[in-house]
Design an enzyme around this catalytic site. Structure first.
Site, PDB file in Angstrom:
ATOM      1  CB  SER A   2      -0.900   0.026   1.245  1.00  0.00           C
ATOM      2  OG  SER A   2      -1.576   1.268   1.351  1.00  0.00           O
ATOM      3  CE1 TYR A  26      -3.905  -2.132   5.268  1.00  0.00           C
ATOM      4  CE2 TYR A  26      -3.123   0.051   4.645  1.00  0.00           C
ATOM      5  CZ  TYR A  26      -3.631  -1.194   4.286  1.00  0.00           C
ATOM      6  OH  TYR A  26      -3.863  -1.478   2.968  1.00  0.00           O
TER       7      TYR A  26
END
Length: 251
Positions: free
Chosen positions: A142, A155
């Site tokens: 990501s 995250y």
């Protein structure tokens, strides 16, 4: 990708980006192992792939935070479809909110799925790839792991770890003909992005406006890049991190 003898295992493939990746690889003739925490979703997607593309496909239910479950899943895939040629580590979770409000049990689960799960799944297929002197490993990381993301601190840390893991592993296994690359999606129409909208509609709208290409990505946008990395055209690419964000991040 060339030839129907290739076997691709895609985690988190019961929906969203993972499902789109499985579909794109199936369209190119690969046999697909649809791995997902929800075994019914995995079976459904596998059946659809077989019907649509006339490829071998099997659904595999597994919690990738569980090493025993991972090893059992890979063994089953190898028995039913053959050794894994392409591994796509896509499965991930997140809990949105300020870090100061987050809970330790949430950190543990996010790390266990996103980082440890990726590492463990990779280890489970690696010996066979080394033995055959061939393989493609593709991590869905990501841009949060490259530039950080408010409300997604742990995250972001796990995705940064996935990127670093991929680079280091790429150096170790290159001599065995195995490539390792990471794809970093920007905002994409998935259940996870829906959580962002629920957390802060203002944040969601501001993010969408900031994308130079003026649209949120669709899962198929990510799938096309993964299919390229899995193909012979990307045989000389390894240790790379590709952003698929519509220009939102340019690093």
């Amino acid at each position: 990708m060339s030839g129907r003898d290739k076997v691709a295992l895609v985690t988190g493939a019961g929906r969203g980006i993972g499902e789109a990746i499985a579909g794109r690889l199936a369209a190119q003739g690969a046999a697909i192992a649809v791995c997902d925490l929800d075994p019914q979703a995995a079976d459904k997607v596998a059946a659809q792939l077989t019907e649509r593309y006339a490829v071998r496909a099997t659904g595999v239910g597994a919690d990738i935070s569980d090493g025993t479950a991972i090893r059992a899943a890979v063994e089953r895939v190898s028995t039913e479809l053959g050794p894994v040629d392409v591994l796509v580590n896509n499965a991930a979770i997140d809990v949105l909110g300020r870090f100061v409000d987050s809970r330790e049990e949430d950190w543990d689960r996010i790390i266990a799925v996103n980082l440890r799960g990726t590492i463990t799944m990779t280890r489970a297929v690696l010996d066979s790839m080394i033995e055959r002197e061939s393989g493609r490993i593709i991590h869905i990381a990501s841009d949060a792991g490259r530039v950080g993301s408010s409300g997604e601190v742990v995250y972001s840390a796990t995705k940064g770890g996935v990127i670093a893991f991929g680079k280091a592993l790429a150096r170790e296994v290159a001599r065995h003909g195995i490539t390792v690359n990471s794809v970093c999606p920007g905002p994409t129409e998935t259940a996870l992005l829906g959580q962002v909208a629920e957390y802060s509609q203002k944040m969601y709208e501001a993010t969408a406006r900031a994308i130079p290409l003026r649209r949120i990505a669709q899962p198929t946008d990510i799938a096309g890049v993964v299919a390229f990395l899995a193909s012979d055209d990307a045989a000389y690419m390894t240790g790379q991190t590709l952003s698929v964000s519509g220009g939102l991040t340019m690093v």
